[in-house]
Design an enzyme around this catalytic site. Structure first.
Site, PDB file in Angstrom:
ATOM      1  N   HIS A   6       1.366   1.809 -10.155  1.00  0.00           N
ATOM      2  CA  HIS A   6       0.593   2.397  -9.364  1.00  0.00           C
ATOM      3  C   HIS A   6      -0.779   1.712  -9.627  1.00  0.00           C
ATOM      4  CE1 HIS A   6       2.386   5.940  -7.278  1.00  0.00           C
ATOM      5  NE2 HIS A   6       3.139   5.657  -8.529  1.00  0.00           N
ATOM      6  N   VAL A  25      10.285   8.068  -6.750  1.00  0.00           N
ATOM      7  CA  VAL A  25      11.210   6.950  -6.367  1.00  0.00           C
ATOM      8  C   VAL A  25      11.794   6.366  -7.539  1.00  0.00           C
ATOM      9  CG1 VAL A  25      11.417   4.773  -5.123  1.00  0.00           C
ATOM     10  CG2 VAL A  25       9.860   6.617  -4.231  1.00  0.00           C
ATOM     11  N   HIS A  34       7.990   1.327 -10.607  1.00  0.00           N
ATOM     12  CA  HIS A  34       6.781   0.862  -9.990  1.00  0.00           C
ATOM     13  C   HIS A  34       5.519   1.295 -10.649  1.00  0.00           C
ATOM     14  CE1 HIS A  34       7.950   4.911  -8.521  1.00  0.00           C
ATOM     15  NE2 HIS A  34       6.742   5.102  -8.182  1.00  0.00           N
ATOM     16  N   ARG A  53       0.938  -1.240   0.080  1.00  0.00           N
ATOM     17  CA  ARG A  53       0.096   0.024   0.097  1.00  0.00           C
ATOM     18  C   ARG A  53       0.932   1.327   0.175  1.00  0.00           C
ATOM     19  NH1 ARG A  53      -5.538  -0.793   0.343  1.00  0.00           N
ATOM     20  NH2 ARG A  53      -6.035  -2.956   0.866  1.00  0.00           N
ATOM     21  N   ASP A  54       0.513   2.306  -0.862  1.00  0.00           N
ATOM     22  CA  ASP A  54       1.198   3.595  -1.087  1.00  0.00           C
ATOM     23  C   ASP A  54       0.825   4.108   0.544  1.00  0.00           C
ATOM     24  OD1 ASP A  54       1.641   6.494  -1.482  1.00  0.00           O
ATOM     25  OD2 ASP A  54       1.682   5.738  -3.531  1.00  0.00           O
ATOM     26  N   ILE A  55       1.987   4.892   1.096  1.00  0.00           N
ATOM     27  CA  ILE A  55       1.833   5.249   2.318  1.00  0.00           C
ATOM     28  C   ILE A  55       1.125   6.826   2.416  1.00  0.00           C
ATOM     29  CG2 ILE A  55       3.576   4.482   3.466  1.00  0.00           C
ATOM     30  CD1 ILE A  55       5.248   7.274   2.827  1.00  0.00           C
ATOM     31  N   ASN A  77       4.954   6.084 -13.701  1.00  0.00           N
ATOM     32  CA  ASN A  77       5.566   7.615 -14.193  1.00  0.00           C
ATOM     33  C   ASN A  77       7.031   7.418 -14.324  1.00  0.00           C
ATOM     34  OD1 ASN A  77       3.040   8.793 -13.279  1.00  0.00           O
ATOM     35  ND2 ASN A  77       3.545   8.575 -11.216  1.00  0.00           N
TER      36      ASN A  77
END
Lengths: 113, 113
Positions: free
Chosen positions: A101, A95, A99, A28-30, A86
């Site tokens: 999303h 980052v 990755h 999970r994205d923070i 991205n």
């Protein structure tokens, strides 16, 4: 040197993992932008989409299939979801470990940012 | 029966093609949301991300690599770009033939829609 997502993939940093196998980890994205906001990453370090080569095609595809699986596990697959990757500054990449999303749980708007 | 993107992949409908090979075709979105807005699709019909299976991993990955190549050809790879794939209603999918959006030429915002 010390890539945040490499450390996370090694378990050196805690994350809220929703899926993992020998090549991929999803957590999970923070800073979630939707009721479900998951990041799907390869364990192997690839900095950006620009750095992927033809030998990485299957691995990159598996990120999408892992996101699909997570969406099904979270029971949001039928309602639908958005997948976003991205690259560099204009893409909004923050980052530099590739990755994907997965955003779900609400209708996503257009344009996509 | 008559899928718009299948017809387009067969050349039965005109599109502004920027890349193609035996598996993939990439063309400009007719309603662009950024200075460069390209759609990358497999020639083979897959309706949504939910319908892709493990045998499609390499093909799905090749969509991303084709987008990378187009970004490099358009000289926007270093500045960066966003890749987006929408699934079903919440994702905002409007054509039910799997497609990857490449958006570039401006900074993309967050959240991604």
């Amino acid at each position: 040197m010390s890539c945040l997502f490499c450390m996370l993939a090694k378990g050196e940093i805690h994350s809220d993992i929703v899926f993992e196998d020998d090549e991929i980890i999803a957590f999970r994205d923070i800073n979630p932008q939707a009721p479900h906001h998951i990041l799907v990453i390869p364990r192997r370090h690839i900095a950006t989409v620009n750095d992927a080569n033809s030998e990485d095609a299957a691995l990159i595809g598996k990120l999408t299939l892992a996101a699909q699986r997570v969406a099904k596990d979270l029971s949001v697959a039928e309602d639908g979801y958005r997948l976003v990757m991205n690259c560099n500054d204009h893409g909004g990449q923050t980052v530099f470990h590739l990755h994907l999303h997965l955003l779900a749980g609400r209708p996503m708007h257009w344009p996509p940012g």
